[in-house]
Design a protein around this motif. Structure first.
Motif, mmCIF file in Angstrom:
data_model
loop_
_atom_site.group_PDB
_atom_site.id
_atom_site.type_symbol
_atom_site.label_atom_id
_atom_site.label_comp_id
_atom_site.label_asym_id
_atom_site.label_seq_id
_atom_site.Cartn_x
_atom_site.Cartn_y
_atom_site.Cartn_z
ATOM 1 N N PHE A 167 91.101 88.697 -0.620
ATOM 2 C CA PHE A 167 91.402 88.448 -2.030
ATOM 3 C C PHE A 167 90.829 87.107 -2.483
ATOM 4 O O PHE A 167 90.547 86.222 -1.663
ATOM 5 N N ASP A 168 90.709 86.957 -3.789
ATOM 6 C CA ASP A 168 90.083 85.759 -4.370
ATOM 7 C C ASP A 168 91.103 84.660 -4.650
ATOM 8 O O ASP A 168 91.094 84.035 -5.708
ATOM 9 N N VAL A 169 91.971 84.409 -3.671
ATOM 10 C CA VAL A 169 93.027 83.409 -3.864
ATOM 11 C C VAL A 169 92.928 82.252 -2.874
ATOM 12 O O VAL A 169 93.684 81.292 -2.975
ATOM 13 N N GLU A 170 92.034 82.341 -1.906
ATOM 14 C CA GLU A 170 91.986 81.318 -0.859
ATOM 15 C C GLU A 170 91.431 79.999 -1.390
ATOM 16 O O GLU A 170 91.877 78.926 -1.010
ATOM 17 N N VAL A 171 90.430 80.095 -2.269
ATOM 18 C CA VAL A 171 89.962 78.935 -3.021
ATOM 19 C C VAL A 171 90.671 78.976 -4.380
ATOM 20 O O VAL A 171 90.651 80.006 -5.058
ATOM 21 N N ASP A 172 91.294 77.876 -4.779
ATOM 22 C CA ASP A 172 92.036 77.828 -6.044
ATOM 23 C C ASP A 172 91.040 77.776 -7.206
ATOM 24 O O ASP A 172 90.730 76.699 -7.735
ATOM 25 N N VAL A 173 90.571 78.944 -7.602
ATOM 26 C CA VAL A 173 89.537 79.030 -8.631
ATOM 27 C C VAL A 173 90.055 78.524 -9.978
ATOM 28 O O VAL A 173 89.354 77.807 -10.703
ATOM 29 N N ARG A 174 91.273 78.876 -10.323
ATOM 30 C CA ARG A 174 91.832 78.413 -11.591
ATOM 31 C C ARG A 174 91.992 76.896 -11.601
ATOM 32 O O ARG A 174 91.733 76.238 -12.610
ATOM 33 N N GLY A 175 92.421 76.353 -10.481
ATOM 34 C CA GLY A 175 92.545 74.910 -10.390
ATOM 35 C C GLY A 175 91.203 74.217 -10.536
ATOM 36 O O GLY A 175 91.096 73.164 -11.187
ATOM 37 N N LEU A 176 90.175 74.797 -9.936
ATOM 38 C CA LEU A 176 88.834 74.233 -10.052
ATOM 39 C C LEU A 176 88.358 74.284 -11.501
ATOM 40 O O LEU A 176 87.795 73.307 -12.019
ATOM 41 N N ALA A 177 88.607 75.408 -12.158
ATOM 42 C CA ALA A 177 88.203 75.537 -13.565
ATOM 43 C C ALA A 177 88.924 74.502 -14.430
ATOM 44 O O ALA A 177 88.347 73.959 -15.384
ATOM 45 N N GLY A 178 90.175 74.208 -14.099
ATOM 46 C CA GLY A 178 90.929 73.236 -14.872
ATOM 47 C C GLY A 178 90.408 71.818 -14.731
ATOM 48 O O GLY A 178 90.599 70.986 -15.631
ATOM 49 N N LEU A 179 89.748 71.533 -13.614
ATOM 50 C CA LEU A 179 89.182 70.206 -13.392
ATOM 51 C C LEU A 179 87.798 70.047 -14.003
ATOM 52 O O LEU A 179 87.323 68.922 -14.183
ATOM 53 N N ALA A 180 87.143 71.164 -14.296
ATOM 54 C CA ALA A 180 85.740 71.124 -14.709
ATOM 55 C C ALA A 180 85.595 70.834 -16.197
ATOM 56 O O ALA A 180 86.396 71.285 -17.018
ATOM 57 N N VAL A 181 84.546 70.076 -16.522
ATOM 58 C CA VAL A 181 84.208 69.852 -17.931
ATOM 59 C C VAL A 181 83.098 70.800 -18.376
ATOM 60 O O VAL A 181 82.837 70.943 -19.574
ATOM 61 N N ASP A 182 82.456 71.467 -17.394
ATOM 62 C CA ASP A 182 81.413 72.436 -17.713
ATOM 63 C C ASP A 182 81.209 73.335 -16.504
ATOM 64 O O ASP A 182 81.402 72.899 -15.358
ATOM 65 N N VAL A 183 80.843 74.582 -16.768
ATOM 66 C CA VAL A 183 80.539 75.535 -15.695
ATOM 67 C C VAL A 183 79.223 76.217 -16.037
ATOM 68 O O VAL A 183 79.061 76.746 -17.148
ATOM 69 N N GLN A 184 78.298 76.197 -15.085
ATOM 70 C CA GLN A 184 77.000 76.831 -15.284
ATOM 71 C C GLN A 184 76.696 77.754 -14.112
ATOM 72 O O GLN A 184 76.928 77.390 -12.953
ATOM 73 N N ARG A 185 76.177 78.949 -14.426
ATOM 74 C CA ARG A 185 75.697 79.829 -13.355
ATOM 75 C C ARG A 185 74.290 79.391 -12.994
ATOM 76 O O ARG A 185 73.353 79.574 -13.761
ATOM 77 N N VAL A 186 74.139 78.798 -11.823
ATOM 78 C CA VAL A 186 72.857 78.212 -11.434
ATOM 79 C C VAL A 186 72.005 79.164 -10.600
ATOM 80 O O VAL A 186 70.789 78.986 -10.502
ATOM 81 N N ARG A 187 72.631 80.149 -9.983
ATOM 82 C CA ARG A 187 71.953 81.220 -9.251
ATOM 83 C C ARG A 187 72.786 82.474 -9.445
ATOM 84 O O ARG A 187 73.932 82.405 -9.898
ATOM 85 N N PRO A 188 72.249 83.663 -9.106
ATOM 86 C CA PRO A 188 72.983 84.902 -9.410
ATOM 87 C C PRO A 188 74.418 84.944 -8.906
ATOM 88 O O PRO A 188 75.278 85.526 -9.552
ATOM 89 N N HIS A 189 74.727 84.334 -7.771
ATOM 90 C CA HIS A 189 76.093 84.381 -7.237
ATOM 91 C C HIS A 189 76.679 82.991 -7.047
ATOM 92 O O HIS A 189 77.602 82.813 -6.244
ATOM 93 N N ALA A 190 76.154 82.018 -7.774
ATOM 94 C CA ALA A 190 76.600 80.634 -7.605
ATOM 95 C C ALA A 190 76.908 79.995 -8.951
ATOM 96 O O ALA A 190 76.036 79.915 -9.825
ATOM 97 N N ASP A 191 78.158 79.537 -9.109
ATOM 98 C CA ASP A 191 78.585 78.844 -10.323
ATOM 99 C C ASP A 191 78.818 77.376 -9.994
ATOM 100 O O ASP A 191 79.562 77.050 -9.056
ATOM 101 N N GLU A 192 78.191 76.502 -10.779
ATOM 102 C CA GLU A 192 78.319 75.072 -10.568
ATOM 103 C C GLU A 192 79.364 74.498 -11.530
ATOM 104 O O GLU A 192 79.227 74.631 -12.749
ATOM 105 N N TYR A 193 80.401 73.888 -10.968
ATOM 106 C CA TYR A 193 81.488 73.284 -11.749
ATOM 107 C C TYR A 193 81.231 71.779 -11.836
ATOM 108 O O TYR A 193 81.248 71.078 -10.816
ATOM 109 N N LEU A 194 81.001 71.293 -13.050
ATOM 110 C CA LEU A 194 80.783 69.868 -13.276
ATOM 111 C C LEU A 194 82.122 69.192 -13.522
ATOM 112 O O LEU A 194 82.860 69.562 -14.450
ATOM 113 N N LEU A 195 82.447 68.211 -12.691
ATOM 114 C CA LEU A 195 83.714 67.495 -12.828
ATOM 115 C C LEU A 195 83.529 66.257 -13.695
ATOM 116 O O LEU A 195 82.408 65.801 -13.942
#
Length: 419
Positions: free
Chosen positions: A297-325
């Motif tokens: 399941f997609d709960v092992e990495v706290d994705v929502r918590g990461l999104a809450g810390l980010a000021v921007d999110v960019q898809r930099v490759r087909p399966h890779a999202d870069e979270y700018l803190l």
């Protein structure tokens, strides 16, 4: 074409070619399929499956069909479906398929309900979602279910919780726990396919990097071994002192995640638990750290918590999202925190799934024959099935092993011989 919900029926022929390619590496399952076609151990039974819709899964479903079963399948992950394989199953192999890559969660659960509309006698689950829905939303179908199989560590944990609460209403066999599945699929399959997914998603060089692996069960052990083979410096985090000691004596560094978060380059989770990598860890990670999950399941990495810390999110490759803190650091999350080996790669190699799915097929036949004597709860795969799969695999590899002599067998079965 069967009653299905797939992305594109026109992909069927491409899917058939890929299914045939996988079949070449699955001699054990192929031998069982040929036997099933003669013996028909599943005649008249309906089987609903919730699984990753891949070429290897297609060959399992073909085997169940050869045994006489009517089969419907839904995807067990929104990102893991191979759309050409789904098309091949629906158009060329007569399976009802409810799976499209990239669906939202409402569609994901609608697909599981659609597979259950078959009113199954047997269920084959991958993560316990199908069994869960049977026990919470489709109670009307429970009287007709004779038994089921579960092939993931996460799913088996959930089933044991249900059994402890007397909530599980039919027998389910923990196929995940049999040796020919756990020792090979979990270890060699997960190890290779997870790193394959990370490399495909990022094109990163693992040699010289610090790879942090959360969990040292069979999956984590495989990850650690393969990462070391790539030249990485491997750190293991664990909550189990025995597994932590095992990792240490195998030459891996053992640290807490709080420690490892500060110097890791790549983080791989394989625990079956939630929030293993969380906001406290994100706060101290290196710029450019890569986060990937190999748990169900997609709960092992706290994705929502990461999104809450980010000021921007960019898809930099087909399966890779870069979270700018806010402080300028960038953390790269792969596959939205879902199974990286199935979302960014193709899952386990067919040669290892050959054994896991042989276990599934033989266990379904065993359940069909013996379900009346099984109480509701979690059951183990009979030893004779495990041994048969291993013998068939060795034979397919032209490997012979020794057999006990009568004297040796007698010695092992007697307590009367002294020193």
């Amino acid at each position: 074409m069967t009653d299905s919900d797939i992305a594109d029926p026109g992909l069927a022929q491409a899917g058939v070619r890929r299914v045939d390619w996988a079949d070449r590496a699955m001699p054990v399952l192929r031998a069982i399929r040929e036997r099933f076609a003669v013996e028909r151990p599943l005649d008249g039974l309906r089987i609903a499956a919730c699984m990753h819709v891949t070429t290897e899964t297609a060959n399992l479903l073909r085997t169940l069909q050869a045994g006489g079963a009517e089969v419907a399948v839904a995807a067990s992950n929104p990102l893991s479906t191979q759309d050409d394989t789904a098309a091949a199953l629906a158009v060329s192999y007569g399976v009802s398929v409810f799976a499209r890559s990239g669906v939202d969660m409402d569609t994901y659960y609608r697909h599981i309900h659609a597979a259950l509309d078959l009113a199954p006698h047997l269920v084959v689950d991958d993560g316990c979602d199908l069994v869960n829905i049977l026990h919470t939303e489709r109670l009307d179908l429970l009287p007709g279910v004779l038994g089921g199989c579960e092939e993931t560590t996460t799913g088996v944990l959930r089933l044991h919780q249900m059994a402890r609460e007397d909530a599980l209403r039919f027998p389910v066999v923990a196929v995940n726990d049999t040796a020919t599945k756990r020792l090979f699929d979990n270890r060699y399959g997960t190890g290779q396919s997870t790193l394959d997914g990370v490399i495909r998603a990022t094109n990163t060089l693992l040699a010289g990097k610090t790879v942090v692996i959360a969990g040292f069960g069979y999956c984590g052990r495989g990850l650690a071994e393969r990462a070391r083979g790539f030249g990485a410096h491997v750190v293991v985090t664990e909550i189990d002192p025995v597994k932590a000691l095992d990792a240490l004596l195998q030459g891996f560094r053992v640290e807490t995640m709080d420690e490892a978060a500060r110097h890791g380059d790549v983080f791989l989770t394989a625990t079956g638990n939630r929030d293993v990598v969380n906001t406290a860890h994100f706060a101290v990670m290196k710029d450019g750290a890569i986060l990937a999950n190999s748990g169900h399941f997609d709960v092992e990495v706290d994705v929502r918590g990461l999104a809450g810390l980010a000021v921007d999110v960019q898809r930099v490759r087909p399966h890779a999202d870069e979270y700018l803190l806010e402080d300028g650091r960038r953390l790269v999350l792969l596959c939205e925190g879902r199974l990286v080996n199935l979302a960014a790669a193709e899952g386990h190699p067919a040669a290892v799934m050959d054994m896991s799915f042989a276990d599934q097929a033989l266990t379904c036949a065993w359940l069909a024959a013996t379900h009346e004597g099984l109480a509701p709860g979690v059951h183990q795969v009979p030893d004779h099935i495990d041994a048969e799969v291993a013998r068939l695999k060795l034979a397919s590899m032209a490997v012979d092993i020794d057999a006990l002599t009568p004297d040796q067998a007698d010695y092992l079965s007697s307590w009367r011989s002294g020193s």
